[in-house]
Design a protein around this motif. Structure first.
Motif, short mmCIF file in Angstrom:
data_model
loop_
_atom_site.label_atom_id
_atom_site.label_comp_id
_atom_site.label_asym_id
_atom_site.label_seq_id
_atom_site.Cartn_x
_atom_site.Cartn_y
_atom_site.Cartn_z
N LYS A 1 3.84 -65.11 29.86
CA LYS A 1 4.50 -65.83 30.95
C LYS A 1 5.92 -65.28 31.13
N ALA A 2 6.24 -64.95 32.37
CA ALA A 2 7.57 -64.40 32.67
C ALA A 2 8.23 -65.23 33.76
N ASP A 3 9.51 -65.51 33.57
CA ASP A 3 10.30 -66.18 34.60
C ASP A 3 10.99 -65.09 35.43
N VAL A 4 10.73 -65.11 36.73
CA VAL A 4 11.22 -64.06 37.63
C VAL A 4 12.17 -64.67 38.65
N SER A 5 13.39 -64.14 38.67
CA SER A 5 14.40 -64.56 39.65
C SER A 5 14.69 -63.37 40.56
N SER B 1 13.03 -62.29 22.77
CA SER B 1 13.40 -62.43 24.17
C SER B 1 13.51 -61.03 24.79
N SER B 2 12.89 -60.86 25.92
CA SER B 2 12.90 -59.56 26.58
C SER B 2 13.16 -59.75 28.07
N ASP B 3 13.61 -58.69 28.72
CA ASP B 3 13.86 -58.77 30.15
C ASP B 3 13.90 -57.39 30.77
N ILE B 4 13.71 -57.35 32.08
CA ILE B 4 13.98 -56.16 32.88
C ILE B 4 14.86 -56.59 34.04
N GLU B 5 15.64 -55.65 34.55
CA GLU B 5 16.47 -55.88 35.73
C GLU B 5 16.18 -54.79 36.74
N GLU C 1 18.07 -57.78 44.19
CA GLU C 1 18.34 -57.94 42.77
C GLU C 1 17.23 -58.80 42.18
N GLY C 2 16.73 -58.39 41.04
CA GLY C 2 15.68 -59.16 40.40
C GLY C 2 15.77 -59.08 38.89
N ARG C 3 15.35 -60.14 38.25
CA ARG C 3 15.33 -60.20 36.79
C ARG C 3 14.07 -60.92 36.36
N ALA C 4 13.34 -60.31 35.44
CA ALA C 4 12.14 -60.93 34.86
C ALA C 4 12.36 -61.01 33.36
N GLU C 5 12.20 -62.20 32.79
CA GLU C 5 12.44 -62.38 31.37
C GLU C 5 11.34 -63.23 30.76
N ALA C 6 11.13 -63.01 29.46
CA ALA C 6 10.06 -63.72 28.77
C ALA C 6 10.41 -63.88 27.31
N VAL C 7 9.76 -64.84 26.68
CA VAL C 7 9.83 -65.04 25.23
C VAL C 7 8.41 -64.90 24.71
N SER C 8 8.20 -64.02 23.75
CA SER C 8 6.85 -63.79 23.24
C SER C 8 6.91 -63.43 21.77
N ARG D 1 7.44 -68.66 37.80
CA ARG D 1 6.79 -68.27 36.54
C ARG D 1 5.50 -67.54 36.86
N ILE D 2 5.41 -66.34 36.34
CA ILE D 2 4.24 -65.50 36.55
C ILE D 2 3.47 -65.41 35.23
N THR D 3 2.16 -65.64 35.28
CA THR D 3 1.30 -65.56 34.09
C THR D 3 0.45 -64.31 34.16
N ILE D 4 0.47 -63.54 33.05
CA ILE D 4 -0.26 -62.28 32.98
C ILE D 4 -1.15 -62.31 31.75
#
Length: 223
Positions: free
Chosen positions: A32-36, A155-159, A173-180, A209-212
């Motif tokens: 699960k990733a939170d994408v802003s 905790s991980s993220d991409i920008e 501008e976008g940021r996707a972050e997740a805890v796994s 929230r995107i689920t993969i």
């Protein structure tokens, strides 16, 4: 009596099977990733070209960055934009990624006391209490152990930043972050890139929230 034992045995087997299913489900937890995302006005793909560059100069030219940059390039191409060199592109896609060193968490692995067992009277079964002797020293059931275990989460993220090349105006501008439970960038970054480009460019200012699919399914080639 035989009927009581038979029903109790079935109950235990059902409980054990349920616990195993829970364990399997825990191993296959989706990513699960939170994408802003924020945008001014992304141009239509027609006639637009792009180049993916490292937002962090330390990553520029690295083989690892090139591998993950290709994921972004594939997504941009799928949207209809054409890849070009940084010198000729109409848009510069600035990309960055990372994962922290992790932190420990603690959870309970016990399932509480057996509802059919009393420390004073022993096993109750379906027909009431059957005394085993006071306190029942030595009785132990690992299924109902009130134990805890520790585990590590990361905790991980991409920008992603998209600028108009001619004047440097920010388009996206976008940021996707997740805890796994994984710190493998080879698993994390592709998932976060996929999350970033799900319903791209999204609604400006909205976090979704995107689920993969989980790591073990992807490793087996599941779709």
């Amino acid at each position: 009596m035989n009927n009581i034992v038979s029903r109790s045995g079935r109950l235990f087997k059902m409980g054990a099977a349920g616990l195993l299913l829970l364990a399997v489900a825990a191993c296959a937890t989706p990513f699960k990733a939170d994408v802003s995302r924020f945008q001014s006005q992304m141009p239509a793909p027609q006639g637009q070209t792009f180049a993916v560059v490292a937002d962090d100069p330390a990553l520029s030219g690295g083989l690892e960055f090139s591998q993950y940059a290709r994921l972004v390039e594939a997504q941009m191409t799928k949207l209809g934009y054409q890849q070009a060199s940084p010198q000729n592109a109409t848009m510069l896609v600035r990309f960055d990624y990372g994962v922290d060193n992790g932190r420990e968490r603690i959870r309970s692995t016990g399932f509480g006391r057996d509802p059919f067992f009393s420390p004073w009277y022993g096993y109750r079964g379906w027909g009431g209490y059957r005394p085993y002797g006071a306190w029942n020293y030595g009785w132990y059931d690992p299924w109902f152990d009130n134990s805890v275990e520790s585990y590590t989460v990361y905790s991980s993220d991409i920008e992603l930043k998209i600028d108009r090349a001619v004047d440097g105006a920010r388009l996206f501008e976008g940021r996707a972050e997740a805890v796994s439970s994984s710190n493998r960038l080879q698993y994390i970054v592709p998932n976060l890139v996929e999350a970033m480009f799900t319903d791209f460019p999204g609604n400006s200012g909205e976090t979704v929230r995107i689920t993969i699919k989980p790591e073990d399914q992807r490793a087996k080639g599941g779709n």
